[in-house]
Scaffold this active site. Sequence first.
Site, PDB file in Angstrom:
ATOM      1  CD  GLN A 147      -2.668   1.522   2.384  1.00 28.28           C
ATOM      2  OE1 GLN A 147      -2.070   1.701   3.450  1.00 28.28           O
ATOM      3  NE2 GLN A 147      -3.973   1.603   2.300  1.00 28.28           N
ATOM      4  CG  HIS A 214      -3.485   5.003   2.425  1.00 27.82           C
ATOM      5  ND1 HIS A 214      -4.815   5.343   2.546  1.00 27.82           N
ATOM      6  CD2 HIS A 214      -3.046   4.770   3.696  1.00 27.82           C
ATOM      7  CE1 HIS A 214      -5.156   5.324   3.835  1.00 27.82           C
ATOM      8  NE2 HIS A 214      -4.098   4.983   4.552  1.00 27.82           N
ATOM      9  CB  ALA A 216      -8.683   5.894   2.693  1.00 29.92           C
ATOM     10  CG  HIS A 217      -8.168   5.817   6.481  1.00 26.44           C
ATOM     11  ND1 HIS A 217      -7.505   4.657   6.812  1.00 26.44           N
ATOM     12  CD2 HIS A 217      -9.375   5.406   5.998  1.00 26.44           C
ATOM     13  CE1 HIS A 217      -8.262   3.600   6.535  1.00 26.44           C
ATOM     14  NE2 HIS A 217      -9.400   4.048   6.033  1.00 26.44           N
ATOM     15  CE1 TYR A 219      -2.190   9.301   7.938  1.00 23.55           C
ATOM     16  CE2 TYR A 219      -3.840   7.689   7.282  1.00 23.55           C
ATOM     17  CZ  TYR A 219      -2.979   8.214   8.232  1.00 23.55           C
ATOM     18  OH  TYR A 219      -2.923   7.642   9.485  1.00 23.55           O
TER      19      TYR A 219
HETATM   20  C1  LIG Z   1      -3.052  -1.139  13.832  1.00 26.19           C
HETATM   21  C2  LIG Z   1      -3.767  -0.632  12.621  1.00 26.19           C
HETATM   22  C3  LIG Z   1      -3.070   0.042  11.632  1.00 26.19           C
HETATM   23  C4  LIG Z   1      -3.723   0.504  10.479  1.00 26.19           C
HETATM   24  N1  LIG Z   1      -2.986   1.067   9.466  1.00 26.19           N
HETATM   25  C5  LIG Z   1      -3.568   1.328   8.271  1.00 26.19           C
HETATM   26  C6  LIG Z   1      -2.778   1.678   7.135  1.00 26.19           C
HETATM   27  O1  LIG Z   1      -1.539   1.736   7.172  1.00 26.19           O
HETATM   28  N2  LIG Z   1      -3.439   1.953   5.978  1.00 26.19           N
HETATM   29  C7  LIG Z   1      -4.798   1.886   5.883  1.00 26.19           C
HETATM   30  O2  LIG Z   1      -5.345   2.152   4.812  1.00 26.19           O
HETATM   31  N3  LIG Z   1      -5.557   1.522   6.937  1.00 26.19           N
HETATM   32  C8  LIG Z   1      -4.970   1.203   8.110  1.00 26.19           C
HETATM   33  N4  LIG Z   1      -5.730   0.727   9.153  1.00 26.19           N
HETATM   34  C9  LIG Z   1      -7.174   0.472   8.949  1.00 26.19           C
HETATM   35  C10 LIG Z   1      -7.384  -1.001   8.526  1.00 26.19           C
HETATM   36  O3  LIG Z   1      -6.850  -1.257   7.254  1.00 26.19           O
HETATM   37  C11 LIG Z   1      -8.865  -1.385   8.513  1.00 26.19           C
HETATM   38  O4  LIG Z   1      -9.533  -0.575   7.580  1.00 26.19           O
HETATM   39  C12 LIG Z   1      -9.517  -1.215   9.870  1.00 26.19           C
HETATM   40  O5  LIG Z   1      -8.740  -1.826  10.890  1.00 26.19           O
HETATM   41  C13 LIG Z   1     -10.915  -1.813   9.898  1.00 26.19           C
HETATM   42  O6  LIG Z   1     -10.840  -3.204   9.714  1.00 26.19           O
HETATM   43  P1  LIG Z   1     -11.062  -4.196  10.982  1.00 26.19           P
HETATM   44  O7  LIG Z   1     -12.306  -3.727  11.645  1.00 26.19           O
HETATM   45  O8  LIG Z   1     -11.196  -5.566  10.352  1.00 26.19           O
HETATM   46  O9  LIG Z   1      -9.875  -4.073  11.870  1.00 26.19           O
HETATM   47  C14 LIG Z   1      -5.105   0.299  10.330  1.00 26.19           C
HETATM   48  C15 LIG Z   1      -5.822  -0.358  11.344  1.00 26.19           C
HETATM   49  C16 LIG Z   1      -5.173  -0.845  12.459  1.00 26.19           C
HETATM   50  C17 LIG Z   1      -5.954  -1.599  13.503  1.00 26.19           C
END
Ligand SMILES: Cc1cc2nc3c(=O)[nH]c(=O)nc-3n(C[C@H](O)[C@H](O)[C@H](O)COP(=O)(O)O)c2cc1C
Length: 411
Positions: A147, A214, A216-217, A219
């Site tokens: 990613q 990436h 999203a979120h 960034y």
């Molecule tokens: C420890 C951790 C680190 C994460 N880092 C990223 C990341 O680097 N990039 C990203 O797009 N989402 C990141 N996320 C979000 C996850 O990809 C995912 O969308 C989110 O945990 C929801 O899925 P889940 O409910 O199955 O955990 C992170 C989530 C967690 C828990």
Amino acid sequence: MPILHDIAWATSVAALCWRRQSAQRKTVSRLPRPLSQTIAEAIVTMSVDILFRPFALKSLNLKNRIVMAPMTRSFSPGGVPTDDVAAYYRRRAENEVGLILSEGTVIDRPSSSNDPNVPRFHGEDALAGWKRVIDGAHAAGGAMAPQIWHMGVMAPHLSGWMPPQPFEGPSGLVVPGKPGGNGMSEQDIADTIAAFGRAAADAKRLGFDAVEIHGAHGYLIDQFFWAGVNKRTDAFGGSTLPERSRFAVEVVKAVRAAVGENFAVLLRLSQWKQQDFAVRLAKTPEEMEAWLAPLADAGVDIFHCSQRRFWQPEFEGSDLNFAGWAKKLTGKATITVGSVGLSGEFIAAFQGESSQPSPLDELLRRFERGDFDLVAVGRALLSDPQWVRKVREGRMEALRDFTKEALATLV
Ligand SMILES: Cc1cc2nc3c(=O)[nH]c(=O)nc-3n(C[C@H](O)[C@H](O)[C@H](O)COP(=O)(O)O)c2cc1C
């Protein structure tokens, strides 16, 4: 909403959820039958077989529909993935994850990261580390995509570490109204787009099966989408979402040009921002179509639609979620994500909330209906490399809770 408000909000929600769950646990513990049997039956009232059909698209040949969600682990000192990191991903490949998405790994810009332990996707040392990662995943029969990531304007990391140059973003804002870095010049933008292209070319050269951008979120790419922090008046800003999508479109085009037609390109998007969960970029299906169609035309093969709870409908009048709408509106393949197989969601998990295994029926109902093609699983796979194998074998009683302690190690 400032980040601090978010954290306070998430903490109080986490406390509420914890109280509710401990009440539920008390109820469950009074059940006469063994807890493991009760959970197992609740989770598998429908067959999971449909999740274990293969999926093929361009360079992707997956044995099943389950994707490991990208998760930052910060276990790569100096930005170089270690042998422990390679072994962590290999364990997921050995245990039948269909497609592994790496943690976010940053592109070649001086301030693309706020954490020196987040892996880089540039520089010989880091790319040699990634070569060991993908070779290990392939040796175990897995498929994997990095990613690629630029954080944009961020709050400094808790460690106090700062990149060699100030953070950069569309207008230098970290949240609406609050500066936190530099606004990017047109040259900065052109260089950043080129850096995304180089990272994608490296992903292909190293032997990865696809690449995920990436977007999203909250960034960098998402900062361009978001009117609250994109105040530009040039061709990368504007009052409409399609105008503010220009940066993302150019990034996708550069990535596509770098990898050619037959290499799968994924784009992760979210309506929500870590800076403000209430933000919605597209408020109607029409706005969503105007957002996604140019991205699809630019070369996206799979939209990875990030929600915190996959079952939440995107718009009134339909139960379709984000991945459901993205597929319907673009005809492209989509990935859903968000609390699959777990009772609580991931932001609350950062505040210490633990989650228990939860039923897959609603996911299966939507999957069977054709809403999305792939299903990403985050925390359940972070804490249990065998999650997919256990689900396929119907060993639901063996699924584990997720607790925040899992974040501290690479199991
Ligand atoms: C420890 C951790 C680190 C994460 N880092 C990223 C990341 O680097 N990039 C990203 O797009 N989402 C990141 N996320 C979000 C996850 O990809 C995912 O969308 C989110 O945990 C929801 O899925 P889940 O409910 O199955 O955990 C992170 C989530 C967690 C828990």
